[in-house]
Design an enzyme around this catalytic site. Structure first.
Site, short mmCIF file in Angstrom:
data_model
loop_
_atom_site.label_atom_id
_atom_site.label_comp_id
_atom_site.label_asym_id
_atom_site.label_seq_id
_atom_site.Cartn_x
_atom_site.Cartn_y
_atom_site.Cartn_z
N TYR A 100 42.57 31.50 -52.50
CA TYR A 100 41.55 30.47 -52.30
C TYR A 100 41.46 29.94 -51.03
O TYR A 100 40.83 29.10 -50.77
CB TYR A 100 41.93 29.34 -53.41
CG TYR A 100 42.13 29.79 -54.94
CD1 TYR A 100 41.13 30.38 -55.67
CD2 TYR A 100 43.31 29.37 -55.17
CE1 TYR A 100 41.48 30.81 -56.96
CE2 TYR A 100 43.69 29.87 -56.53
CZ TYR A 100 42.51 30.55 -57.40
OH TYR A 100 43.09 30.80 -58.79
N CYS B 11 52.41 44.24 -48.08
CA CYS B 11 51.56 45.03 -47.41
C CYS B 11 50.05 44.66 -47.62
O CYS B 11 49.25 45.60 -47.96
CB CYS B 11 51.70 46.43 -47.74
SG CYS B 11 53.58 47.06 -47.77
N GLY C 121 40.43 19.25 -64.19
CA GLY C 121 39.61 19.09 -63.18
C GLY C 121 40.19 18.04 -62.05
O GLY C 121 39.64 18.25 -60.97
N ARG D 286 47.73 31.10 -54.35
CA ARG D 286 46.94 30.32 -53.97
C ARG D 286 46.31 30.46 -52.39
O ARG D 286 45.20 30.35 -52.04
CB ARG D 286 47.21 28.87 -54.06
CG ARG D 286 47.54 28.66 -55.64
CD ARG D 286 47.77 27.24 -56.08
NE ARG D 286 46.48 26.68 -56.04
CZ ARG D 286 45.87 26.00 -55.36
NH1 ARG D 286 46.67 25.52 -54.24
NH2 ARG D 286 44.65 25.42 -55.27
N GLU E 83 41.82 17.52 -70.86
CA GLU E 83 42.76 18.78 -70.33
C GLU E 83 43.24 18.63 -69.01
O GLU E 83 43.00 19.66 -68.12
CB GLU E 83 41.90 20.02 -70.70
CG GLU E 83 41.44 19.85 -72.05
CD GLU E 83 40.38 21.07 -72.41
OE1 GLU E 83 39.93 21.60 -71.16
OE2 GLU E 83 40.06 21.42 -73.28
N GLY F 266 45.71 19.65 -66.12
CA GLY F 266 46.52 20.47 -65.61
C GLY F 266 47.27 19.96 -64.28
O GLY F 266 48.30 19.51 -64.07
N ARG F 267 46.42 20.44 -63.33
CA ARG F 267 47.00 20.20 -61.91
C ARG F 267 47.34 18.80 -61.63
O ARG F 267 48.60 18.55 -61.10
CB ARG F 267 45.95 20.58 -60.87
CG ARG F 267 46.29 20.77 -59.42
CD ARG F 267 45.02 20.84 -58.56
NE ARG F 267 44.17 21.63 -59.01
CZ ARG F 267 44.03 23.25 -58.46
NH1 ARG F 267 44.85 23.48 -57.59
NH2 ARG F 267 42.97 23.79 -59.05
N TYR G 166 49.61 26.33 -61.00
CA TYR G 166 49.19 27.48 -60.61
C TYR G 166 49.88 28.21 -59.29
O TYR G 166 49.48 29.11 -58.53
CB TYR G 166 47.60 27.37 -60.10
CG TYR G 166 46.72 26.67 -61.16
CD1 TYR G 166 46.43 27.50 -62.19
CD2 TYR G 166 46.24 25.50 -60.76
CE1 TYR G 166 45.65 26.50 -63.11
CE2 TYR G 166 45.57 24.85 -61.67
CZ TYR G 166 45.13 25.29 -62.89
OH TYR G 166 44.54 24.72 -63.90
N1 LLP Z 1 40.45 22.92 -69.13
C1 LLP Z 1 39.73 23.95 -68.89
C2 LLP Z 1 38.90 24.77 -69.92
C3 LLP Z 1 40.27 24.87 -67.66
O1 LLP Z 1 39.37 26.10 -67.63
C4 LLP Z 1 41.07 24.43 -66.61
C5 LLP Z 1 41.37 25.09 -65.51
C6 LLP Z 1 41.73 23.07 -66.99
C7 LLP Z 1 41.39 22.59 -68.08
C8 LLP Z 1 42.74 22.49 -66.20
O2 LLP Z 1 42.12 22.17 -64.86
P1 LLP Z 1 42.85 21.32 -63.69
O3 LLP Z 1 43.13 19.94 -64.26
O4 LLP Z 1 44.31 22.17 -63.69
O5 LLP Z 1 41.95 21.13 -62.58
N2 LLP Z 1 44.09 28.95 -60.19
C9 LLP Z 1 43.26 27.72 -59.65
C10 LLP Z 1 42.65 26.73 -60.73
C11 LLP Z 1 42.26 27.47 -61.90
C12 LLP Z 1 41.66 26.48 -62.91
C13 LLP Z 1 41.14 27.16 -64.09
N3 LLP Z 1 40.85 26.06 -65.41
C14 LLP Z 1 43.94 27.08 -58.62
O6 LLP Z 1 45.12 27.38 -58.11
O7 LLP Z 1 43.38 26.38 -57.85
#
Ligand code: LLP
Length: 423
Positions: free
Chosen positions: A321, A347, A244, A317, A278, A280-281, A376
């Site tokens: 969003y 379209c 997150g 995105r 965890e 990601g981004r 993403y």
């Molecule tokens: N752990 C869990 C259980 C998650 O559901 C997620 C993301 C993460 C870790 C990783 O979160 P991050 O560190 O990437 O924020 N498609 C959306 C974001 C969806 C996130 C879903 N879950 C976007 O493009 O902003």
């Protein structure tokens, strides 16, 4: 024009480079649209988290949903990363890049029988479980396979995090996690789940959260929950604080990994559990850009539209969003800028990458880069409008390679057939 030099994407003599490679060279050879990732940025971001949390040596499980390109995953495995997976497909990718299964955790509110079975057989570290029926399901399958499976309960701390509605997951109005009372009852009565060791607590409150407060509030709530469990004789061996961490897309001022760690680590003093994370981004978001080519300009007397060869199917995105991605030319221009919407060919009126923005006044056929597109981006792309998915490229120093081939028409109709009764 504003340009935040993100890590390894910088201008040299008016040309945008990724590490030591001129981006337009890649676009000319690999074609447009294309995603380009910097190996160096990915690795550096991973190391930033690792370093910041060194004192507790956490298991860092890269959230594969953010970017599951095999080259990206391989680069991370080589750094010692594990994975947060959410499907059987992601499990298979983790195996392909030879991830250490003892660093793999499996989340998702709905896991199928086959997915659970495959994950148990693969020997993953933990299932992050989101409901009682899911728990019963895993217990039954583990019994059948004669295995004892470790489980963390994803608790829902019921905290609203200040982020986009669609990526806010920490409140009870959302489908995620288990409410604290139910979770406590499960932990205390875990003897009924004979094939499980329910020994972990998991939280994930949402994505693109730029401040520490919501994380800290959720972690504190989870720690109180853990205290309560421990006083009831439950042993908590894993605490997974999810992902997150927000990044810079526009003018955000997100906390750094070190700032985040300086607030989290004191809360964990004296705790015996293993910490999991965890992200990601944070790791891949600013490690990738998305290249598109200007087709032409359209002026309807009210507005100007810069029409590009990429659409919302390639990078969803902005339309999904309302997300902001900085847009810069690959080659700086002396022709100033033009106030316009940057739109794709799909379209739908939502097929817009930027509204009323001053965009470099490039010539038809020249390229633009949408920044911060490593997370993403490609993973959320689709074949909508019968458009092939684009290519992905990784750059390392002065080397680069196509790491995901562009789809062609054959890929688009693979498996499709016209049944006999239509002939
Ligand atoms: N752990 C869990 C259980 C998650 O559901 C997620 C993301 C993460 C870790 C990783 O979160 P991050 O560190 O990437 O924020 N498609 C959306 C974001 C969806 C996130 C879903 N879950 C976007 O493009 O902003």
């Amino acid at each position: 024009m504003r340009f935040h030099p993100i890590h390894d994407f910088v201008y040299k003599n008016g040309e945008l480079y990724c590490e030591s490679v001129k981006v337009s060279t890649i676009a000319d050879q690999a074609g447009s649209p294309v995603y380009i990732y910097s190996y160096k940025t990915i690795v550096e971001h991973f190391r930033k988290i690792k370093q910041a949390f060194k004192a507790v040596d956490p298991i860092i499980c890269f959230a594969m949903k953010a970017n599951s390109n095999l080259a990206v995953l391989k680069a991370l495995v080589d750094e010692g990363s594990g994975f947060d997976i959410v499907s059987g497909g992601e499990l298979k990718k983790a195996r392909l890049v030879k991830a250490d299964m003892q660093r793999v955790v499996f989340a998702s509110v709905g896991k199928t029988e086959v997915e659970i079975q495959e994950a148990i057989k693969a020997g993953i570290l933990l299932f992050n479980v989101e409901s009682k029926p899911e728990l019963e399901h895993i217990n039954r399958i583990a019994g059948r396979l004669r295995k004892t499976v470790q489980v963390a309960l994803r608790i829902n701390p019921d905290i609203d995090s200040p982020t986009h509605e669609k990526i806010n997951t920490g409140s009870l109005k959302k489908k995620f996690g288990i409410d604290l009372k139910t979770a406590r009852d499960i932990f205390v009565a875990q003897g009924t789940y004979r094939n499980l060791r329910i020994n972990g607590v998991h939280i994930h409150i949402g994505s693109q959260i730029t401040k520490a407060e919501p994380f800290i509030a959720a972690i504190k709530k989870a720690l109180l929950f853990i205290d309560d469990l421990e006083s009831s004789g439950v042993k908590v061996e894993y605490f997974d604080i999810g992902g997150g961490l927000g990044i810079i897309y526009q003018d955000e001022t997100p906390q750094t990994a070190r700032e985040f760690a300086s607030k989290v680590l004191p809360l964990l003093k004296g705790r015996k559990f293993k910490l999991l994370m965890e992200p990601g981004r944070f790791i891949v978001g600013n490690a990738g850009i998305f290249i598109t080519r200007k087709l032409y300009m359209k002026d309807n007397g009210v507005k100007k539209f810069m029409i590009v060869d990429a659409g919302m199917n390639d990078l969803v995105r902005p339309s999904m969003y309302g997300a902001y991605h900085e847009i810069v030319p690959l080659k700086k221009t002396t022709s100033g800028s033009v106030l316009c919407d940057v739109v794709g060919p799909i379209c739908e009126s939502g097929d817009v990458f930027a509204h009323d923005r001053n965009i470099a006044n490039i010539k038809d056929g020249e390229y633009l880069a949408l920044l911060s597109a490593g997370a993403y981006g490609y993973v959320m792309s689709s074949n909508y409008n019968v458009r092939p998915r684009v290519a992905e490229v990784m750059v390392k120093g002065h080397k680069w390679a196509v790491v995901q081939k562009r789809e062609d028409f054959k890929d688009l109709i693979r498996g499709a057939s016209i049944p006999g009764f239509l002939r």
